[in-house]
Write a protein that holds these residues in place. Sequence first.
Motif, short mmCIF file in Angstrom:
data_model
loop_
_atom_site.label_atom_id
_atom_site.label_comp_id
_atom_site.label_asym_id
_atom_site.label_seq_id
_atom_site.Cartn_x
_atom_site.Cartn_y
_atom_site.Cartn_z
N ALA A 283 51.62 104.30 -77.34
CA ALA A 283 52.77 105.20 -77.43
C ALA A 283 54.02 104.54 -76.86
O ALA A 283 55.12 104.66 -77.41
CB ALA A 283 52.47 106.51 -76.71
N GLY A 284 53.86 103.85 -75.73
CA GLY A 284 55.00 103.16 -75.14
C GLY A 284 55.50 102.04 -76.03
O GLY A 284 56.72 101.81 -76.14
N ALA A 285 54.59 101.34 -76.68
CA ALA A 285 54.99 100.28 -77.61
C ALA A 285 55.74 100.85 -78.80
O ALA A 285 56.75 100.28 -79.25
CB ALA A 285 53.76 99.51 -78.07
N GLN A 286 55.27 101.99 -79.31
CA GLN A 286 55.95 102.62 -80.44
C GLN A 286 57.35 103.08 -80.04
O GLN A 286 58.31 102.94 -80.81
CB GLN A 286 55.14 103.81 -80.95
CG GLN A 286 55.71 104.46 -82.20
CD GLN A 286 55.71 103.50 -83.38
OE1 GLN A 286 54.67 102.98 -83.78
NE2 GLN A 286 56.87 103.27 -83.95
N MET A 287 57.48 103.59 -78.81
CA MET A 287 58.79 104.01 -78.33
C MET A 287 59.73 102.82 -78.24
O MET A 287 60.92 102.91 -78.60
CB MET A 287 58.66 104.69 -76.96
CG MET A 287 59.99 105.18 -76.40
SD MET A 287 59.81 105.93 -74.77
CE MET A 287 58.79 107.34 -75.17
#
Length: 451
Positions: free
Chosen positions: A102-106
């Motif tokens: 999720a952090g990578a997608q953000m």
Amino acid sequence: MFNACEPLPDAALSALVQQVKLHNGQRPSAVSFAATRIETRIDKLATSCSAQLMQLRDSLDTDCIGEASALPRFSAYLNAIDAIQQQFMREARTLGGDAHSAGAQMAWNALAFQAFDGEAARLLEEWLYLSLTCVLRVAKTRPSLLKNRIDGIRLCLTGIEDDEEFPGSAVYAQVCGSDEQARALFDEFSAGCQHISKLHALEYTRGHVLRALDRLIADQVQVQRQQWETRCLDKLHEDIQHIARLLDALLSTCTAESIAAYTGNQLYQLFSAQRVGELFSIIVDYPDSLAAIDDLRACVERLGNMRTVAHSLRESIERRLLHPGATTNDVLMQYISAIRCLRLLDPSSTVLEIVARPIRAYLRQRDDTVACIVRDMVSEDGESELFEDMAQGMQPAQQQREGVIYDEDCLGGWQPLPIEAKSVYRSAQRRDADVLSLLVSIYDTQDVFVH
């Protein structure tokens, strides 16, 4: 492997700060420190990714705008961005596993706007405009080629000849000359739209997407310029809605602010503006232009721009008709045609009342107005508008009762005046009067006709 030595851009730093804030209030631990280190590595990865995106964007050649080469070039650009995203997400999962996806997608979303900034956005608009122009043309001329290419989307439109000139015809001839080329174009366009959706780029490029659609709609409306013999608005609306629903499906924009909803309103706006600009000539060509009146009435009913239509036509009449170069008979004939057309366009006669004021005032200044009206009433040479109407019994049956005109054919369907009309009517007589009565009422008294 990405080069993680580049400086951290502001957008990526902001995304990192948001991630770090999630850990505020937690007690330091080996797990939290490890998580922070992973996020820092992901952010360095994002920094390297940002450098690649900017380099790719700066290498774009925008000299191809307006040419067929814009299509494969931008498609290749989208493929390159998609490859960068896939590599970034793969490297991020290697560093942090699924727990940090999720952090990578953000982080990716924070950087995606760089790929569609400036000249890249202009090229996106051109790619979308040219692609939609070609897809619409193929759907009209060779509908079987696109049948069932997209589940649930019907692109089999009404057929037309493929030899007609149209905006974008030069590009279309180059990229859709054969059936194989046309299929390849559509598949490449579909893949490109899916890339845009997957890259979360629409939120940064929606304005350019809508401008591409505006250009497509304007082209389709322009093709109908001075084509007044048959109705075309419903067909235009159907074609544009097919394309808009296709784009909604490919871009996954099935929301309250869908592209289909936008294009419907925009089509009516642009089509109305064109027909309003042609209204003076449409009245001259009446009754051959009756279909154009019907289309314009549909626009007025949807847009509620009746007063805009009235004032635009009034300006055209004052400029093109009410001058010494026009004979009194010419002015009278145009006034009679305007009465008939505008009553079809606006049964309340609000438009007619606004438009008629300067015509009536101008005719009162002409010395031969009464003679022209009387001559037209009694003429039997087949060219008299008033004599033809009276001979065919076209005037409504009326009776004079205590100074009020009653239309026996309309009593059952009487409608009150609209609110916006109350300020422009001198009496209820004007709205229901026949053509001859309106001509006679140019003067305050009928004695001028007796003498």
